[in-house]
Design an enzyme around this catalytic site. Structure first.
Site, PDB file in Angstrom:
ATOM      1  N   ASP A 208      -1.968  -5.017  -4.152  1.00 20.80           N
ATOM      2  CA  ASP A 208      -0.844  -4.114  -4.431  1.00 20.80           C
ATOM      3  C   ASP A 208      -1.039  -3.527  -5.822  1.00 20.80           C
ATOM      4  O   ASP A 208      -1.879  -3.995  -6.601  1.00 20.80           O
ATOM      5  CB  ASP A 208       0.477  -4.923  -4.373  1.00 20.80           C
ATOM      6  CG  ASP A 208       1.685  -4.082  -4.740  1.00 20.80           C
ATOM      7  OD1 ASP A 208       1.771  -2.923  -4.301  1.00 20.80           O
ATOM      8  OD2 ASP A 208       2.557  -4.569  -5.490  1.00 20.80           O
ATOM      9  N   SER A 209      -0.217  -2.545  -6.147  1.00 20.17           N
ATOM     10  CA  SER A 209      -0.257  -1.961  -7.489  1.00 20.17           C
ATOM     11  C   SER A 209       0.170  -2.989  -8.543  1.00 20.17           C
ATOM     12  O   SER A 209      -0.131  -2.829  -9.717  1.00 20.17           O
ATOM     13  CB  SER A 209       0.687  -0.770  -7.542  1.00 20.17           C
ATOM     14  OG  SER A 209       1.988  -1.172  -7.140  1.00 20.17           O
TER      15      SER A 209
ATOM     16  N   CYS B 166       0.925  -2.446  -0.198  1.00 20.88           N
ATOM     17  CA  CYS B 166       1.579  -1.455  -1.050  1.00 20.88           C
ATOM     18  C   CYS B 166       1.833  -0.219  -0.190  1.00 20.88           C
ATOM     19  O   CYS B 166       0.903   0.312   0.433  1.00 20.88           O
ATOM     20  CB  CYS B 166       0.674  -1.096  -2.222  1.00 20.88           C
ATOM     21  SG  CYS B 166       1.319   0.228  -3.263  1.00 20.88           S
TER      22      CYS B 166
ATOM     23  N   GLU C  84      12.361  -5.295 -11.169  1.00 20.22           N
ATOM     24  CA  GLU C  84      11.512  -5.998 -12.142  1.00 20.22           C
ATOM     25  C   GLU C  84      12.326  -6.514 -13.334  1.00 20.22           C
ATOM     26  O   GLU C  84      11.947  -7.499 -13.967  1.00 20.22           O
ATOM     27  CB  GLU C  84      10.330  -5.117 -12.560  1.00 20.22           C
ATOM     28  CG  GLU C  84       9.409  -4.880 -11.351  1.00 20.22           C
ATOM     29  CD  GLU C  84       8.020  -4.389 -11.671  1.00 20.22           C
ATOM     30  OE1 GLU C  84       7.704  -4.200 -12.856  1.00 20.22           O
ATOM     31  OE2 GLU C  84       7.240  -4.190 -10.708  1.00 20.22           O
TER      32      GLU C  84
ATOM     33  N   CYS D 188       9.083   0.171   0.569  1.00 23.97           N
ATOM     34  CA  CYS D 188       8.481  -0.144  -0.731  1.00 23.97           C
ATOM     35  C   CYS D 188       8.521  -1.657  -0.901  1.00 23.97           C
ATOM     36  O   CYS D 188       9.488  -2.313  -0.485  1.00 23.97           O
ATOM     37  CB  CYS D 188       9.266   0.544  -1.841  1.00 23.97           C
ATOM     38  SG  CYS D 188       8.732   0.066  -3.504  1.00 23.97           S
TER      39      CYS D 188
ATOM     40  N   HIS E 206       9.180  -3.537  -3.293  1.00 19.89           N
ATOM     41  CA  HIS E 206      10.262  -4.117  -4.101  1.00 19.89           C
ATOM     42  C   HIS E 206      11.623  -4.129  -3.404  1.00 19.89           C
ATOM     43  O   HIS E 206      12.498  -4.895  -3.778  1.00 19.89           O
ATOM     44  CB  HIS E 206      10.417  -3.346  -5.414  1.00 19.89           C
ATOM     45  CG  HIS E 206       9.311  -3.576  -6.398  1.00 19.89           C
ATOM     46  ND1 HIS E 206       7.989  -3.342  -6.073  1.00 19.89           N
ATOM     47  CD2 HIS E 206       9.330  -4.009  -7.677  1.00 19.89           C
ATOM     48  CE1 HIS E 206       7.238  -3.618  -7.132  1.00 19.89           C
ATOM     49  NE2 HIS E 206       8.018  -4.027  -8.112  1.00 19.89           N
TER      50      HIS E 206
HETATM   51  N1  DGL Z   1       3.995  -1.305  -4.599  1.00 22.79           N
HETATM   52  C1  DGL Z   1       4.584   0.005  -4.671  1.00 22.79           C
HETATM   53  C2  DGL Z   1       4.939   0.455  -3.239  1.00 22.79           C
HETATM   54  O1  DGL Z   1       5.176  -0.342  -2.355  1.00 22.79           O
HETATM   55  C3  DGL Z   1       5.809   0.022  -5.556  1.00 22.79           C
HETATM   56  C4  DGL Z   1       5.500  -0.109  -7.033  1.00 22.79           C
HETATM   57  C5  DGL Z   1       4.684   1.043  -7.580  1.00 22.79           C
HETATM   58  O2  DGL Z   1       5.184   2.192  -7.641  1.00 22.79           O
HETATM   59  O3  DGL Z   1       3.534   0.800  -7.922  1.00 22.79           O
HETATM   60  O4  DGL Z   1       4.981   1.623  -2.985  1.00 22.79           O
END
Ligand code: DGL
Length: 271
Positions: free
Chosen positions: A11-12, A74, A153, A185, A187
């Site tokens: 993931d990012s 992600c 976060e 997403c 989060h």
């Molecule tokens: N992991 C990203 C997503 O699911 C969210 C966080 C980011 O913008 O990097 O799109």
């Protein structure tokens, strides 16, 4: 042997740990290697070219670790880069969009589906395309909610701030009377309670993490790659930067303590 290799998840940043948590539940005997691109997060506000470049480097890294399958945990990477990654790499690669969409279409009542995600995910149109390919008659209302990521976060889960922001973002979805809402997403599942409160009990929320874990098991099983159940699994964590708050944040997303995290230099994986 191929079967003994780990599952690679990336993931990012930390968000993909919500997906890893579900993969552990579904596949408790599999080794997992997680990579979080902490140095370059967030991806949600970046361009397709940049996100694809980062994702390619991460898949090179995970491949160098000898994984048997990759889970793109992600939504932004799945939206922008999944097809490119599948064309460029030979191992099975699973994204987060299709499994969630399948579930949403299955349960959508009057067929008015809402999708929320990062700016990149919504602008890419990936969810819209996937939904239409399964059920062309579905009406889709999609909205980006960029403030949800920093709110989660910060740990401001059920606070005045999160409630206010959710009310503002979700107002158009309430007006359109959606009956199913895809949390597109990593989060957003953390804000499930607030989102449900604001959107109303009548709307079903779909969080793709569980579906992704089921899909991963399915693909491994079809390829004869599920390990025996009489062994202890190892979980390894890699990041591109290690800020002081990482472990605390990661614990919240994964639901358990992470003891060792290894920081790696991504410049080695630029091709
Ligand atoms: N992991 C990203 C997503 O699911 C969210 C966080 C980011 O913008 O990097 O799109």
């Amino acid at each position: 042997m191929e079967i003994d290799k780990a599952i690679g998840i990336f993931d990012s940043g930390v968000g993909g740990l919500t997906v890893m948590k579900e993969v552990i539940k579904e596949l408790p005997f599999e080794d997992i290697i997680y990579f979080g691109d902490i140095a370059r997060t967030p991806y949600g506000s970046k361009s397709k070219e940049t996100v694809t470049k980062y994702a390619r480097e991460i898949v090179h890294f995970l491949s160098s670790q000898g994984v048997k399958i990759i889970v793109v945990a992600c939504n932004t990477v799945t939206s922008f880069a999944l097809e490119t990654l599948r064309q460029e790499f030979r191992l099975p690669i699973i994204g987060v969009i299709k499994p969630g969409v399948k579930k949403a279409v299955e349960i959508a009542g009057n067929k008015r589906v809402g999708v929320i995600g990062t700016e990149g995910t919504i602008l890419s149109g990936a969810y819209q395309r996937e939904i239409k390919s399964i059920q062309p008659s579905v009406e889709i209302i999609s909205i980006s909610c960029p403030l949800f990521v920093p709110i989660v976060e910060e740990g401001w889960i059920d606070t005045e701030v999160s409630n206010l922001v959710a009310s503002e973002y979700l107002a158009p979805l309430k007006t359109k009377k959606i009956d199913t809402l895809i949390l597109g997403c990593t989060h957003y599942p953390m804000l499930k309670k607030v989102i449900q409160k604001v959107i109303g009990d009548g709307v079903k929320l779909v969080d793709s993490a569980t579906q992704v874990a089921i899909e991963t098991k399915d693909v491994l099983s079809k390829n004869g790659l599920i390990r025996e159940s009489n062994r202890k699994a190892t979980h390894k964590f890699y990041v591109s930067d290690l800020p002081p708050k990482f472990k605390e944040l990661a614990k919240r997303f994964l639901g358990e303590e992470i003891r060792e995290v290894i920081k790696i230099d991504m410049s080695e994986f630029v091709k």
